[in-house]
Design a protein around this motif. Structure first.
Motif, PDB file in Angstrom:
ATOM      1  N   TYR A 225      24.500-102.665 -79.109  1.00 31.87           N
ATOM      2  CA  TYR A 225      23.433-102.321 -78.163  1.00 31.87           C
ATOM      3  C   TYR A 225      22.725-103.545 -77.606  1.00 31.87           C
ATOM      4  N   GLY A 226      23.333-104.720 -77.778  1.00 29.32           N
ATOM      5  CA  GLY A 226      22.677-105.881 -77.206  1.00 29.32           C
ATOM      6  C   GLY A 226      23.404-107.195 -77.365  1.00 29.32           C
ATOM      7  N   GLY A 237      28.042-101.301 -75.705  1.00 30.92           N
ATOM      8  CA  GLY A 237      27.830 -99.876 -75.461  1.00 30.92           C
ATOM      9  C   GLY A 237      28.997 -98.997 -75.833  1.00 30.92           C
ATOM     10  N   ASP A 275      26.657 -92.439 -65.833  1.00 33.08           N
ATOM     11  CA  ASP A 275      26.608 -93.902 -65.801  1.00 33.08           C
ATOM     12  C   ASP A 275      25.246 -94.478 -66.193  1.00 33.08           C
ATOM     13  N   SER A 276      24.192 -93.722 -66.037  1.00 33.77           N
ATOM     14  CA  SER A 276      22.847 -94.239 -66.331  1.00 33.77           C
ATOM     15  C   SER A 276      22.413 -93.999 -67.770  1.00 33.77           C
ATOM     16  N   ASP A 277      23.213 -93.273 -68.532  1.00 32.29           N
ATOM     17  CA  ASP A 277      22.765 -92.860 -69.864  1.00 32.29           C
ATOM     18  C   ASP A 277      22.674 -94.013 -70.858  1.00 32.29           C
ATOM     19  N   LEU A 278      23.561 -95.005 -70.743  1.00 31.68           N
ATOM     20  CA  LEU A 278      23.471 -96.142 -71.663  1.00 31.68           C
ATOM     21  C   LEU A 278      22.145 -96.863 -71.478  1.00 31.68           C
ATOM     22  N   GLU A 279      21.727 -97.065 -70.244  1.00 30.62           N
ATOM     23  CA  GLU A 279      20.440 -97.713 -69.976  1.00 30.62           C
ATOM     24  C   GLU A 279      19.294 -96.891 -70.561  1.00 30.62           C
ATOM     25  N   THR A 280      19.378 -95.572 -70.432  1.00 31.70           N
ATOM     26  CA  THR A 280      18.352 -94.701 -71.003  1.00 31.70           C
ATOM     27  C   THR A 280      18.346 -94.793 -72.523  1.00 31.70           C
ATOM     28  N   LEU A 282      19.294 -97.349 -74.364  1.00 31.72           N
ATOM     29  CA  LEU A 282      18.718 -98.645 -74.745  1.00 31.72           C
ATOM     30  C   LEU A 282      17.203 -98.616 -74.660  1.00 31.72           C
ATOM     31  N   ALA A 283      16.685 -98.034 -73.583  1.00 29.22           N
ATOM     32  CA  ALA A 283      15.237 -97.951 -73.407  1.00 29.22           C
ATOM     33  C   ALA A 283      14.596 -97.104 -74.508  1.00 29.22           C
ATOM     34  N   GLN A 286      14.537 -99.002 -77.832  1.00 31.00           N
ATOM     35  CA  GLN A 286      13.461 -99.986 -77.812  1.00 31.00           C
ATOM     36  C   GLN A 286      12.100 -99.313 -77.990  1.00 31.00           C
TER      37      GLN A 286
END
Length: 333
Positions: A225-226, A237, A275-280, A282-283, A286
């Motif tokens: 995740y980073g 991811g 496609d946007s779910d990985l960013e969600t 990660l957020a 955090q």
């Protein structure tokens, strides 16, 4: 998170300290991965064995044996056996996970096929037991046979727990003990056992390998995740896309509100991702402090590994192994 350039020194020191023994191990690996009748076996095996892995597990066998004053050559056989077990599990794992990248290269199942990967993995397991038998030690046979069974058990447990968003941290640790820590602890334990050292030291080195392996896997899960693709040898991811319930996600789910729980159930439980779910994801990790909490757990396991070494013989390798535990978690910057 990424690789700290200053933390490779313990691994380099361990490699330098064990260079002559590792040369013998590598020679033995090449000899025993050969096949007179099935040339695909060395082809597939070499793809992984020669891929630039750090050989950490066989080095743990050698380091434990040397630390305990071992003078024979069975540690070479056992180090090669441990590496064959590890390579076999990687071949099988990539088939189960339908992976396409390992150590930054295409997986064997992608280059050849699933059948070849499974059967070559079986061959390497058999070779590992031949190497164990060559030591004439029933105790090391018992330890490595038990570890092999534990590894398989851990993989099946992971399969049954996969995509189950109710999976607990205790179950996660049980899975990690099987899929990763079992071979670390077996490696350090057999190194101590063949030296004939006392039972307390054998247990201490088992405990060191167990804790080190758990810390190692938690860090790997965090890097997904980073970390960078270069560091982790796969795409960032991938665990999320493969719907793996690793420790950061388990912690985030435990702290989730209704909206977040619905997100995890959709993306991990049902596999409905865009496609946007990985960013969600990660957020959310955090926001819930899940990454920091998992990092704290990794550090605690590394400290447990270092503490276990306190009763080991006073030797330069004891300090290197202790520093190695710090190295494992220092991969997180």
């Amino acid at each position: 998170m990424g690789m700290n350039e200053n933390v490779s020194k313990p691994l380099d020191r361990l490699s330098n300290e064990l260079a002559s023994d590792m040369a013998a191990v590598n020679t033995l690996i090449r000899e025993r991965m050969a096949s007179r009748h099935a040339p695909r076996i060395p082809e597939v095996t070499a793809h992984l064995v020669e891929a630039g892995g750090k050989r950490l597990r066989p080095m743990l066998v050698l380091a434990a044996a040397r630390l305990c004053g071992y003078q024979g050559d069975s540690h070479i056989l056992l180090a090669a056996a441990v590496e064959f077990i590890h390579t076999a599990t990687l071949l099988h794992d990539d088939v189960v996970d339908e992976s396409e990248q390992r150590r930054g290269r295409p997986t064997a199942n992608l280059l050849w096929d699933n059948k070849s990967s499974v059967l070559v993995g079986d061959y390497l397991f058999a070779r590992s037991f031949q190497l164990m038998a060559d030591t004439d030690s029933m105790e090391v046979m018992r330890i490595l046979a038990n570890a092999s069974a534990t590894i398989a058990e851990g993989e099946v447990l992971q399969l049954t727990a996969a995509q189950d968003v109710t999976t607990s941290e205790d179950t996660y640790i049980q899975i990690v003990r099987g899929k990763t820590a079992a071979l670390f602890s077996a490696a350090t334990e057999v190194g101590a056992v063949i030296s004939g050292t006392d039972k307390a030291v054998q247990q201490a080195l088992f405990d060191y390998g167990d804790a080190l392996g758990i810390a190692f896997q938690i860090v790997d899960d965090l890097l997904d995740y980073g970390g960078s693709t270069t560091v982790i040898g796969k795409n960032v991811g991938d665990d999320f896309r493969e719907r793996k319930l690793t420790l950061p996600v388990i912690k985030a789910i435990a702290a989730a509100d209704a909206e977040e729980l619905a997100f995890w159930q959709r993306t991990i439980g049902k596999g409905q991702q865009d496609d946007s779910d990985l960013e969600t994801a990660l957020a959310t990790l955090q926001r819930r402090g899940a990454l920091d909490a998992a990092r704290a757990d990794a550090i605690a396991w590394a400290e447990r590994a270092k503490s276990a070494l306190k009763i080991a013989p006073d030797h330069e390798l004891r300090m290197i192994l202790s520093d190695l535990a710090d190295y494992v978690v220092s991969r997180l910057s």
